[in-house]
Design a protein around this motif. Sequence first.
Motif, PDB file in Angstrom:
ATOM      1  N   ASP A   1      34.643  23.213  37.694  1.00 44.40           N
ATOM      2  CA  ASP A   1      35.006  23.292  36.234  1.00 44.40           C
ATOM      3  C   ASP A   1      33.582  23.207  35.443  1.00 44.40           C
ATOM      4  O   ASP A   1      33.451  24.015  34.284  1.00 44.40           O
ATOM      5  CB  ASP A   1      35.700  22.308  35.622  1.00 44.40           C
ATOM      6  N   GLU A   2      32.808  22.509  35.449  1.00 38.71           N
ATOM      7  CA  GLU A   2      31.677  21.953  34.502  1.00 38.71           C
ATOM      8  C   GLU A   2      30.589  23.292  35.022  1.00 38.71           C
ATOM      9  O   GLU A   2      30.061  23.716  33.945  1.00 38.71           O
ATOM     10  CB  GLU A   2      30.875  20.873  34.676  1.00 38.71           C
TER      11      GLU A   2
ATOM     12  N   THR B   1      32.386  26.589  33.070  1.00 37.41           N
ATOM     13  CA  THR B   1      32.950  26.303  31.916  1.00 37.41           C
ATOM     14  C   THR B   1      32.762  27.606  30.803  1.00 37.41           C
ATOM     15  O   THR B   1      33.627  27.850  30.140  1.00 37.41           O
ATOM     16  CB  THR B   1      32.202  25.002  30.988  1.00 37.41           C
ATOM     17  N   PRO B   2      31.747  28.158  30.863  1.00 35.70           N
ATOM     18  CA  PRO B   2      31.485  29.488  30.027  1.00 35.70           C
ATOM     19  C   PRO B   2      32.429  30.584  30.290  1.00 35.70           C
ATOM     20  O   PRO B   2      32.729  31.291  29.560  1.00 35.70           O
ATOM     21  CB  PRO B   2      30.103  29.947  30.398  1.00 35.70           C
TER      22      PRO B   2
ATOM     23  N   LEU C   1      35.922  30.096  31.507  1.00 35.45           N
ATOM     24  CA  LEU C   1      36.964  29.326  31.550  1.00 35.45           C
ATOM     25  C   LEU C   1      37.831  29.434  30.218  1.00 35.45           C
ATOM     26  O   LEU C   1      37.230  29.243  29.228  1.00 35.45           O
ATOM     27  CB  LEU C   1      37.228  27.944  31.933  1.00 35.45           C
ATOM     28  N   LYS C   2      39.299  29.964  30.402  1.00 32.77           N
ATOM     29  CA  LYS C   2      39.577  29.842  29.129  1.00 32.77           C
ATOM     30  C   LYS C   2      41.255  29.385  29.149  1.00 32.77           C
ATOM     31  O   LYS C   2      41.951  29.586  30.654  1.00 32.77           O
ATOM     32  CB  LYS C   2      40.187  31.320  28.574  1.00 32.77           C
ATOM     33  N   TRP C   3      41.741  28.317  28.399  1.00 35.10           N
ATOM     34  CA  TRP C   3      43.041  27.787  28.514  1.00 35.10           C
ATOM     35  C   TRP C   3      44.081  28.871  28.120  1.00 35.10           C
ATOM     36  O   TRP C   3      44.131  29.553  27.195  1.00 35.10           O
ATOM     37  CB  TRP C   3      43.068  26.603  27.434  1.00 35.10           C
TER      38      TRP C   3
ATOM     39  N   TYR D   1      43.909  26.611  33.058  1.00 38.89           N
ATOM     40  CA  TYR D   1      42.635  27.252  32.622  1.00 38.89           C
ATOM     41  C   TYR D   1      42.555  28.377  33.751  1.00 38.89           C
ATOM     42  O   TYR D   1      43.161  28.262  34.755  1.00 38.89           O
ATOM     43  CB  TYR D   1      41.480  26.485  32.866  1.00 38.89           C
TER      44      TYR D   1
ATOM     45  N   VAL E   1      39.945  31.803  34.795  1.00 39.73           N
ATOM     46  CA  VAL E   1      38.523  32.482  34.867  1.00 39.73           C
ATOM     47  C   VAL E   1      38.621  33.768  34.322  1.00 39.73           C
ATOM     48  O   VAL E   1      39.446  34.712  34.845  1.00 39.73           O
ATOM     49  CB  VAL E   1      38.021  32.332  36.187  1.00 39.73           C
TER      50      VAL E   1
ATOM     51  N   ALA F   1      31.785  33.983  37.404  1.00 39.35           N
ATOM     52  CA  ALA F   1      31.874  32.668  37.974  1.00 39.35           C
ATOM     53  C   ALA F   1      31.102  32.436  39.185  1.00 39.35           C
ATOM     54  O   ALA F   1      30.519  31.450  39.497  1.00 39.35           O
ATOM     55  CB  ALA F   1      33.467  32.249  38.071  1.00 39.35           C
TER      56      ALA F   1
ATOM     57  N   THR G   1      38.099  21.729  44.860  1.00 39.12           N
ATOM     58  CA  THR G   1      38.538  22.975  44.070  1.00 39.12           C
ATOM     59  C   THR G   1      39.705  23.524  44.616  1.00 39.12           C
ATOM     60  O   THR G   1      40.387  23.557  45.867  1.00 39.12           O
ATOM     61  CB  THR G   1      37.601  24.041  43.748  1.00 39.12           C
TER      62      THR G   1
END
Length: 192
Positions: free
Chosen positions: A33-34, A37-38, A40-42, A49, A51, A57, A75
């Motif tokens: 996740d870290e 992050t760029p 990822l969208k909720w 989340y 991708v 990714a 993961t």
Amino acid sequence: MVRLLVTGTPGVGKTTIATGLARIYGATIVGLDEIITPVLKWDPKLQTYHVTNENEARKLITERLKTLNSYIIDTVAVNLIDASLIDWCVVLRLEPTQLMDRLTRRNWPHCKVVENVLAEIVGSSLVMAINTFGRDRVIEVDTTNKNVDEVINYITNRIAYGRPAVGIVDWLDDVDTDILINLSKELDACLS
């Protein structure tokens, strides 16, 4: 050097087992996740989340992993990992009613509980792992009623002797058909 991926349905014990394995092997735990992050969208409807750009990714993950010698990834996103960067994929499994209880105790939304219990019943994490890494690099582990040390010992022994393990559990044989139908109906209601 060890390059492991620990996966399974949310709630099966991935983080706990990955942490224990990292201690034994002196490996770095990698949190995807870290790294991604760029991209990822909720999604508020699905309460998770997703991708937005899988290629980006994969690139971000590959760049990070290539800087490490020994690592353990915890993961559910098996499909984002370049198979050449993993020696073994460990798939943790948990009896579905125990998984339901565990996720409910964590106050997960009911629809997410249902979705993940169904995913566990049909073995979606195992199928994804086999499709990505092949049967010869997958270690499936039934964690039901086992303590952390038992699970870790099983995994480390399989790795030490180069012995994959697939086909350990088949919840479809164990789950009552009415329960499966009801869960499926609940998921349909959640998605409508």
